[in-house]
Design an enzyme around this catalytic site. Sequence first.
Site, mmCIF file in Angstrom:
data_model
loop_
_atom_site.group_PDB
_atom_site.id
_atom_site.type_symbol
_atom_site.label_atom_id
_atom_site.label_comp_id
_atom_site.label_asym_id
_atom_site.label_seq_id
_atom_site.Cartn_x
_atom_site.Cartn_y
_atom_site.Cartn_z
ATOM 1 N N GLU A 511 -3.901 3.121 -4.850
ATOM 2 C CA GLU A 511 -4.231 2.275 -6.013
ATOM 3 C C GLU A 511 -4.234 0.832 -5.525
ATOM 4 O OE1 GLU A 511 -1.385 1.934 -9.160
ATOM 5 O OE2 GLU A 511 0.295 2.648 -7.975
ATOM 6 N N GLU A 520 -9.095 -6.878 -4.206
ATOM 7 C CA GLU A 520 -7.799 -6.911 -3.505
ATOM 8 C C GLU A 520 -7.889 -6.170 -2.166
ATOM 9 O OE1 GLU A 520 -4.511 -5.966 -6.133
ATOM 10 O OE2 GLU A 520 -5.093 -7.511 -7.562
#
Lengths: 711, 711
Positions: A511, A520
């Site tokens: 995740e 990210e």
Amino acid sequence: MVLGKRSDYGDAKYAGVQVPFSDDIPKTVESYGLCGFDFVVAPLVRDSWRPPAPAVPENGSLPSPLNRSDCLYINSSQWANQVVGAVSEWIQPDAADPAERQRSTAALKAQLGWAAHLGLQAVVLPPPHAPGRCPNYAGVLNQALQGLTHMALWLTVPLIIPTSGATGGVPDGADTAAAAAPAAVSPVAGVGGLDGWEAWHQVRAQCDHHNLLGAALLVGPALPSPSSLRRWAGEPVKALLLPTAVFTANKRGYPVLPKGHQELLAAFFKLGVQVVITGGACHAVPAPAAAAAAGPGSKQVTPAPAAAAAVGPGGEPLGFTVTDPGESHPLRPYWEYLCFLFRRLEVVGEQERQEASYRDYLQVPLQPLQDNLESQTYETFEKDTQKYTLYEEAVFRALKDRQAAEAAAAGPRDPLDPAYATDAPKPSTSGRPVVLMVVGAGRGPLVRASMRAAARAGAALRVYAVEKNPNAVVHIQHMLRTEGWTEHVTLVSADMRHWQAPEPADILVSELLGSFGDNELSPECLDGAQRFLAPGGISIPQSYTSFLAPVTTHKLHHDVKAYKDLEHFETPYVVRLHRHYLLAPTQPLFTFVHPNTDAPIDNARYDSLVFKRDPADGAAVLHGFAGYFECVLYKNVLLSIHPPTHSENMFSWFPIFFPMREPVYVPAGGEVGVQVWRCCASHKVWYEWALSAPVAGPIHNVNGRSYWVGL
Amino acid sequence: MVLGKRSDYGDAKYAGVQVPFSDDIPKTVESYGLCGFDFVVAPLVRDSWRPPAPAVPENGSLPSPLNRSDCLYINSSQWANQVVGAVSEWIQPDAADPAERQRSTAALKAQLGWAAHLGLQAVVLPPPHAPGRCPNYAGVLNQALQGLTHMALWLTVPLIIPTSGATGGVPDGADTAAAAAPAAVSPVAGVGGLDGWEAWHQVRAQCDHHNLLGAALLVGPALPSPSSLRRWAGEPVKALLLPTAVFTANKRGYPVLPKGHQELLAAFFKLGVQVVITGGACHAVPAPAAAAAAGPGSKQVTPAPAAAAAVGPGGEPLGFTVTDPGESHPLRPYWEYLCFLFRRLEVVGEQERQEASYRDYLQVPLQPLQDNLESQTYETFEKDTQKYTLYEEAVFRALKDRQAAEAAAAGPRDPLDPAYATDAPKPSTSGRPVVLMVVGAGRGPLVRASMRAAARAGAALRVYAVEKNPNAVVHIQHMLRTEGWTEHVTLVSADMRHWQAPEPADILVSELLGSFGDNELSPECLDGAQRFLAPGGISIPQSYTSFLAPVTTHKLHHDVKAYKDLEHFETPYVVRLHRHYLLAPTQPLFTFVHPNTDAPIDNARYDSLVFKRDPADGAAVLHGFAGYFECVLYKNVLLSIHPPTHSENMFSWFPIFFPMREPVYVPAGGEVGVQVWRCCASHKVWYEWALSAPVAGPIHNVNGRSYWVGL
């Protein structure tokens, strides 16, 4: 008196009322206060007041009939909290007659000066003339804004500017100007009139989008189309001016609003906009029953059954049951109708309520790859049970699919075949335990979700939990002991990009997504980790796509501008968007698929999007772009913050906002073109973005000079 | 449990306690909480913990015995609010042995990382070695500070570093270093030991005065001189570490503190510094009476008579009367003694209480000449009745002196002399009404003070109230009507510098002073107004003088630095100085006299001052200069904010603060030299300032580039 004590719409909503000039402001405030109104909009001077002619020498001349005495009967905080000033309607800083122009300019300055002196919170300004036809008015306002520190200017903006008659106090001279408005200003679809938004935009653009300049929308009997009204959601609307003449009467003679107006008010209540009733009472309400029967107006409306329950502890009595002396006030039925509409708003969900304090608040995205997250950050994320339920479902389906595929491939089994005599701790139906690696395990929530999925699927798992933050690993250790999983889970304190796995993984769970999907650096991390994914192994997630839409958001643009540097205009922010308006539906931008079989792998991207506006929606202003993502965890298990497909009750991600250095005017029916690059270097990844339409603009964040994500 | 619910010292004061390592932090917090302590200072790891040797491969290695499990029993907000971490005392990043140095550095980083991960509010660090002997320690802290966003580091600083033995956990190797400390570090006067302040300054200077680095002062049995202790008032002291061994026993065996320590605690309580008790109970308190008799310790101390009255509504029961289970805790008598000391603090005056929210808060000075003040600003100033009483007294004495002088000069009067048959509305005893002009009348308070003085003196006045703000004049108009003064007071809406007065003034009254006396351009305004002062006429004020002193104020310097630009370092600020320390007594700087008979008039000024430090007070750090003024209103009627002569109960002015770009070390017995210029140009006035000793520094605000006052 607040319209209703409801915490779910944040601040309680307030209602004001426009009143005639009074020499005794405290009495006026009290009388309308008893009726229910929280503040009055009152003229700053008598209607007959005019500034002294400039010929009068300054030396010793008294300050003219601005002269009033009520200023001493009321203290500063009362002025500030209960009175909004109204500038004289006769003022015309763009009159054709130079003397009239001079007099208007002087009067405007004097009245604004007096209001600022009193410390008023806001002043309502007369409406601008037709778009582009009030340069001097904008000029005077712009100068005044430079000297203000907290007093707001509310420019009256008719939603529709009539082409056949004057608006408000604008006399004949201005009509001609309005009629001769530039061709670029389109009439509002379906209504014979000019678009008030255009007039607003001209003035505020000339005032450089100053944050103390807001709009007080004048609501007429006819409304523009709902789609064009939605533009105002991203604008600094401070109040709705609602003339009593707009109300109709229900069967019993009570003032009620047509359905379209009801919806308009509901929409603005939700955005925290207050309502000001203007004009005198013009509905003959049967006097004795006034307090008991207000509210149930048009047919679509039924009074909220549990009215009393909506009142908080210590709350004021609400309109339906009050018996205070103000209830005989002629404007009381209008106030009670506003209460009724406010209290009828649907209840806000728990999640949205918790997010209320984050609304339109800029946050710089996390850099979890570069920085170690704090325990509290993990704690917050772990509360998003919906997200982990989706992950559990994805792992479950992947395990099931593996079981099915293995069963099919193996055919009938020979139990004596030594290949099946493994020493796995808990052989699954397929014999060999599945090797599942959680990369970026944090404090372990995905380990937990995977173990649950395995239990449901009846599959034996051998789990590796890989986490680079040595502090987070301490929590997983504790979980393994507590749950009795130490035999099944191997804890690895290492960076997934450099770890040497002892065996290949069948399933890789991660995740690593940000608000914009790849921002990210999930692609870079998973590319590094897929070295140890077995051929045919599964990555959860399998793919993700970012989405973009042009957005109006005065508040965010102002907050970015307040930093007074280029860097902040070249930074994308994580924001719970609230007072905003999407100029067009979102469009997909970049997609990443895992495992990535490209050779060589290139995670740089470039794309350009074109968003077309419906001409009927009118012109709008562009402050930047809103970004979202959709992620395929496994096959049809979708995880999304993209509005059309947003996963229910999931709150781990807010949208992302890419600002533009300067707000851009997008004409009615115009196009918004944008170019976006995802750039990669050895130690960082960054985005660059630029406008290509309606005008070409500078490329933001060149070479990642202002914002980048560290590898 | 707070030490006492007293609103007059702002936040309630909190007390902490140092505890041994515990695997069950929630239980520890609870047990000490029952005893009364609000937070614990607890080791982050077991005393036996050491970081893994660097030879262990990163790949898959488990994160060593940092391993603890209590992190899951307690949520983030409890960690943040009730636990301060303590870094292991064995850590020596400057050890002579390279392996030991490496191990210490790794351990320090790991423990700080763990504490930040838990979201602790603060961590207590072991004391530094002798000043200048811990460069690597400072280096590691400085690196850690760059990554912190909110967790504070509290460096343990012994007030006195013993020269004969080790401090805290510092082993033998460090003693040698301490003994060989540089000659510049003077022993603290009267005590055989090194000055702990020097060690603190070395570390924090190397960490560039980072705001998250604070001092936890370790209080030993012997104290440095009170004058050297005062230096800490301007430093970021976060806590006092108070070993139980420092307490003595009173006759009945209860722990009490010597008088000097009592005063030290009182001084720090007033600055909002919390106290942490360290060490185990070492006083044999008679068990049953413990709760009833604590407090009345040494002879100077008597319990506050109205103890119960100090408890606010809803307040916790205080130490003297509580009966909760924690009262049998061995540390309870120490906690009760802290309560006793805290509650004994003298009551804070109303004025200081009202000013509490302004403490150490930077305000840019007003520019009343350039900008019109708001009504609320006038309203606030007018509340300072003491100031207007002083003005009334000054006008009264001036009128009396005039009456006496006229009586003496006139000799016996001839009632038939036509010179005395004036048509003044109310002839005073001296015949002709006195012409008094209030220049800068605002909303009229000086008109009121003057009329009162005239009534007391039995003098007839003809008043001109001159005010340039047309909005303020409206208030005076109202006052004249209300008071029936319209015949005696002529209202003039004009700038005093340009007004043509119809007759000469006998008395000119003004209140144009800023925090530094002349900084709001009183000299320039009064020079302009003295055109219409009659020969021999009086100006009230007659003169004023500014005063300056070098100051330590970490808080203000940090707040200025936070703007990240040069401009803010070259701006003087109005500040209610609180956590500050004057390095030397104030000295007078510039004086202005009115009327000014110089020809030509020159309001430019230059002076240099030298402040000498007493060697016994130790070294200190200089952050800038504090400024004040004294004003002679008339003869011996003084109006002053200069601390030695401050007018009682007057609150219109806070001091002024001139920052220095960089903090400067001032050695013990050293000098602080400063040069200040008051510069005048056609449209502005400004100050420039520079350090000449202990080192020459750059001239601040050259040509008024950052800050000026507009004419």
